[in-house]
Design a protein around this motif. Sequence first.
Motif, short mmCIF file in Angstrom:
data_model
loop_
_atom_site.label_atom_id
_atom_site.label_comp_id
_atom_site.label_asym_id
_atom_site.label_seq_id
_atom_site.Cartn_x
_atom_site.Cartn_y
_atom_site.Cartn_z
N ALA A 1 0.82 -1.22 0.00
CA ALA A 1 0.00 0.00 0.00
C ALA A 1 0.85 1.26 0.00
O ALA A 1 0.36 2.33 -0.40
N ALA B 1 3.02 2.12 -1.99
CA ALA B 1 3.17 2.62 -3.35
C ALA B 1 2.10 3.66 -3.69
O ALA B 1 2.31 4.53 -4.55
N GLU B 2 0.95 3.61 -2.99
CA GLU B 2 -0.14 4.54 -3.27
C GLU B 2 0.05 5.90 -2.60
O GLU B 2 -0.66 6.85 -2.94
N ILE B 3 0.97 6.01 -1.67
CA ILE B 3 1.18 7.29 -0.98
C ILE B 3 2.57 7.85 -1.24
O ILE B 3 2.91 8.91 -0.73
N GLY C 1 1.68 11.56 -1.11
CA GLY C 1 0.33 11.36 -1.62
C GLY C 1 -0.70 10.97 -0.59
O GLY C 1 -1.88 10.79 -0.93
N LEU D 1 -5.76 3.51 4.70
CA LEU D 1 -5.10 4.39 3.73
C LEU D 1 -5.89 5.70 3.66
O LEU D 1 -7.11 5.69 3.46
N LEU E 1 -5.73 9.16 1.58
CA LEU E 1 -5.09 9.89 0.49
C LEU E 1 -5.14 11.38 0.73
O LEU E 1 -5.98 11.88 1.50
N ARG F 1 -9.73 4.40 2.85
CA ARG F 1 -10.19 3.02 2.72
C ARG F 1 -9.32 2.12 3.58
O ARG F 1 -8.15 2.41 3.84
N ILE G 1 -7.13 -1.12 4.46
CA ILE G 1 -6.18 -1.99 3.75
C ILE G 1 -6.39 -3.42 4.26
O ILE G 1 -6.20 -3.68 5.45
#
Length: 323
Positions: free
Chosen positions: A135, A137-139, A244, A260, A262, A268, A270
């Motif tokens: 996860a 990688a998304e931030i 992010g 998570l 954003l 959401r 994880i």
Amino acid sequence: MARFATIGSNFVTDFFLKAAQGAEGFHLEGVYSRTRARAEEFAARWGAPRVYTSLDALCADPAIDAVYVASPNICHEAQTIYLLRAGKHVLCEKPIAPDSAALGRMVRAARESGCALMEAMMPAHTPAYRAIRAAMAEIGPVRRATLRYCQYSSRYDKFKAGIVENAFDPTLANGALMDIGVYCVHAAQLLFGEPETVAGTSVFLPGSIDGAGSLLLGYGDKVAEIVYSKITNSASPSEIEGEGGSILIDAISRPRRAELVLRGGARREIPLGVEFDEMRYEADDFLALLRGARMDAFLADSEAVTRTLDRARAAMGVDFRRH
């Protein structure tokens, strides 16, 4: 089937045995304690047919394949090396060794004996950290992490009353850093690797034991703040901050919920994939190691964490010899 014995008969061993009973190939065969009454009581509780009050007797028994070592930290090195040289595989409770020199001797004994050695470090084996790493990688890029474990010890009130139990005895290589701060340092190792710089400070209690502390681990493009305490509680989660967004983690040693968040405000949960107690996962991995699986990364992480702990204690003045 791997036939296990245990060293240590406190609540940690109870937790491990409860979790490990569900692991394929695990069988409890024996219990070691310094006193026969304690060994027999613990063996009866868990249905173990053999008891030992002598390490020599345990090592000489061909009915034992592997040993779970949950003795005081200061005993880990000598007991583990003795067991390994006797041909026993060893799963050793965290922290695996009081310092890097001791761990080096333990690793050499394992390699010379051909037996398995692994640290019983829950974060290293739970699937939760694989999900958290994915996860990230998304931030990204990640710039800061605050990893905390602050839990008022059940033994602290006794300490304040003048009764010093193992958890607050510096001569046993104990204290807040080695007891619970180590979980945060290991989590940082799993997420970011070995730090470039280590700085910090401790809160010392009478008798020189560290009751709480903070570390700052530098990674060049990010920092990890390690916050731990055995004399206070914290209601704050751990957090990984990226450009992010961020990831919130409920419990650093046993993550059961991670969220998570954003930068725009979307949130959401994880999925962490945790189906069993964390000690079950470490038992599964150790048994896989006995079946020939390559798990060098576990020991390499333990060696890196031990080096970081050495640097942390030097920076903070935590000295097991001073009391």
